[in-house]
Design a protein around this motif. Structure first.
Motif, PDB file in Angstrom:
ATOM      1  N   GLU A  37      66.594  47.838  36.696  1.00  0.00           N
ATOM      2  CA  GLU A  37      65.143  47.785  36.861  1.00  0.00           C
ATOM      3  C   GLU A  37      64.745  47.425  38.287  1.00  0.00           C
ATOM      4  O   GLU A  37      63.894  48.083  38.889  1.00  0.00           O
ATOM      5  CB  GLU A  37      64.546  46.762  35.887  1.00  0.00           C
ATOM      6  CG  GLU A  37      63.025  46.682  35.962  1.00  0.00           C
ATOM      7  CD  GLU A  37      62.450  45.617  35.052  1.00  0.00           C
ATOM      8  OE1 GLU A  37      61.296  45.776  34.610  1.00  0.00           O
ATOM      9  OE2 GLU A  37      63.149  44.615  34.798  1.00  0.00           O
ATOM     10  N   THR A  38      65.366  46.381  38.848  1.00  0.00           N
ATOM     11  CA  THR A  38      65.031  45.952  40.208  1.00  0.00           C
ATOM     12  C   THR A  38      66.131  45.049  40.748  1.00  0.00           C
ATOM     13  O   THR A  38      66.797  44.350  40.002  1.00  0.00           O
ATOM     14  CB  THR A  38      63.669  45.235  40.257  1.00  0.00           C
ATOM     15  OG1 THR A  38      63.334  44.928  41.616  1.00  0.00           O
ATOM     16  CG2 THR A  38      63.668  43.964  39.428  1.00  0.00           C
ATOM     17  N   HIS A  49      68.249  41.630  45.034  1.00  0.00           N
ATOM     18  CA  HIS A  49      67.298  41.113  46.006  1.00  0.00           C
ATOM     19  C   HIS A  49      67.207  39.599  45.834  1.00  0.00           C
ATOM     20  O   HIS A  49      67.945  39.017  45.022  1.00  0.00           O
ATOM     21  CB  HIS A  49      65.920  41.766  45.811  1.00  0.00           C
ATOM     22  CG  HIS A  49      65.126  41.890  47.066  1.00  0.00           C
ATOM     23  ND1 HIS A  49      64.285  40.901  47.502  1.00  0.00           N
ATOM     24  CD2 HIS A  49      65.056  42.873  47.985  1.00  0.00           C
ATOM     25  CE1 HIS A  49      63.714  41.283  48.638  1.00  0.00           C
ATOM     26  NE2 HIS A  49      64.168  42.486  48.947  1.00  0.00           N
ATOM     27  N   LEU A  96      60.368  42.807  49.339  1.00  0.00           N
ATOM     28  CA  LEU A  96      60.379  43.807  48.274  1.00  0.00           C
ATOM     29  C   LEU A  96      59.229  43.539  47.311  1.00  0.00           C
ATOM     30  O   LEU A  96      59.080  42.433  46.808  1.00  0.00           O
ATOM     31  CB  LEU A  96      61.706  43.743  47.496  1.00  0.00           C
ATOM     32  CG  LEU A  96      61.835  44.678  46.300  1.00  0.00           C
ATOM     33  CD1 LEU A  96      62.038  46.117  46.764  1.00  0.00           C
ATOM     34  CD2 LEU A  96      62.997  44.253  45.399  1.00  0.00           C
ATOM     35  N   THR A 120      57.190  43.466  43.921  1.00  0.00           N
ATOM     36  CA  THR A 120      57.562  43.356  42.518  1.00  0.00           C
ATOM     37  C   THR A 120      57.103  44.615  41.791  1.00  0.00           C
ATOM     38  O   THR A 120      55.925  44.983  41.854  1.00  0.00           O
ATOM     39  CB  THR A 120      56.915  42.126  41.880  1.00  0.00           C
ATOM     40  OG1 THR A 120      57.275  40.972  42.644  1.00  0.00           O
ATOM     41  CG2 THR A 120      57.386  41.945  40.449  1.00  0.00           C
ATOM     42  N   ILE A 121      58.013  45.286  41.096  1.00  0.00           N
ATOM     43  CA  ILE A 121      57.655  46.544  40.448  1.00  0.00           C
ATOM     44  C   ILE A 121      56.774  46.271  39.225  1.00  0.00           C
ATOM     45  O   ILE A 121      56.827  45.201  38.626  1.00  0.00           O
ATOM     46  CB  ILE A 121      58.899  47.359  40.065  1.00  0.00           C
ATOM     47  CG1 ILE A 121      59.748  46.600  39.039  1.00  0.00           C
ATOM     48  CG2 ILE A 121      59.737  47.685  41.293  1.00  0.00           C
ATOM     49  CD1 ILE A 121      60.880  47.444  38.498  1.00  0.00           C
TER      50      ILE A 121
END
Length: 323
Positions: free
Chosen positions: A246-247, A250, A303, A305-306
């Protein structure tokens, strides 16, 4: 307010996760994520990381849906269990009462937060006894490092979703004696998230605001690795095994955790994380407050946050946003 009114709770012990794809989820957690199967009954598999001292830290249960079954904390003594039980009974929060233990521990006292998550506390536990093929050469760790899959070291924390984080904070402080180490303060006056600890770890449970109108939902469960490199290695393992990343990898701004989030086959979000050697040693620690503006800058290195990180939880909501 005292930083911890009792020290009655020793640590986060285990999490029960529901799955409607039991065999696929079990294969993921054992062969890809790298946990060890300690035992199994008709409905549940009991799983552990190699440095968890108890019989299990994840109870994977066959169910019609996904999400969290219960969250368990181990008390510091039989007397501590009795004190906490009385405090919970006097708190006004919903009490479920005593339940018999399972493969991993003795009887437990269950209660519920205002948002439907079930908690339990207990003292009597089953310590993991490694069979010959899992026995470590060093006698001070519970199980050998087998290097299978991502092979995390121990259960670290979980994140729950709640419609009112301030009310959830009151629940955690009242029932478990938790203290807040970091939090998000939104521009509208609401609290966007709180990170809680009951010992010197930076946090063992986080609660963030529910945006989907769901009830008793899970955001994620997290296991800890020794190094950041373990997480980079895990990313390749997940890639090769068709796991939805998902992400990440990081670094979080809050708590400074190096992270990687994936979805196991049934859709529950799981994380691998490394927080280095960071501990909360100050007895008078004041919560670090993050503003909405600061959070919109993204994670530690920028980055963003999605969107799914704010909306995806388990079980899924049929009509998102409808309360």
């Amino acid at each position: 307010m005292p930083t911890n009114p009792s020290f009655d709770i020793a640590h986060l012990a285990h999490v029960e996760m529901y799955t409607d794809k039991f065999e696929e989820s079990l294969d993921f957690f054992t062969n890809v994520y790298g946990l060890t199967l300690s035992g199994q009954d008709e409905n549940s598999a009991y799983l552990r990381a190699f440095d968890d001292y108890e019989f299990h830290s994840l109870k994977l249960t066959r169910h019609s849906t996904t999400g969290v079954g219960h969250i368990a904390y181990r008390c510091a003594s039989p007397e501590a269990l009795e004190r906490r039980m009385k405090a919970i009974e006097a708190s006004g929060y919903k009490v479920i009462g005593w339940v018999e233990g399972d493969m991993g521990h003795g009887r437990a006292f269950r209660f519920e937060d205002p948002f439907g998550h079930v908690f339990e506390i207990y003292w009597e536990t089953v310590r993991y006894e490694a069979p010959a093929h899992e026995r470590a050469k060093l006698k001070n760790i519970a199980q050998r490092y087998h290097g299978r899959g991502a092979s995390p070291r121990r259960l670290d924390h979980l994140n729950l979703l709640a419609a009112d984080v301030c009310e959830f904070r009151r629940f955690m402080e009242t029932c478990l004696g938790s203290r807040v180490t970091e939090m998000i303060q939104l521009d509208n006056g609401r609290t966007g998230g709180c990170w809680f600890t009951i010992n010197n770890k930076t946090y063992d449970l986080a609660c963030t605001e529910e945006h989907g109108g769901g009830h008793a939902r899970l955001h994620h469960v997290t296991y800890a690795t020794d190094t950041r490199e373990d997480i980079l290695r895990a990313a390749d393992i997940f890639l090769e095994n068709g796991v939805h990343i998902e992400t990440g990898p990081h670094k979080h701004a809050i708590q400074g955790t190096f992270f990687l989030y994936v979805w196991e086959p049934a859709g529950n979000r799981v994380e691998l994380a490394n927080s280095g050697a960071r501990l909360i040693l100050a007895p008078d620690w004041e919560p670090v407050v993050w503003t909405e503006t600061e959070r919109k800058r993204g994670q530690a290195w920028g980055l963003k946050t999605i969107e799914s990180f704010h909306t995806h939880g388990t079980p899924p909501v049929k009509n998102p946003g409808q309360h």
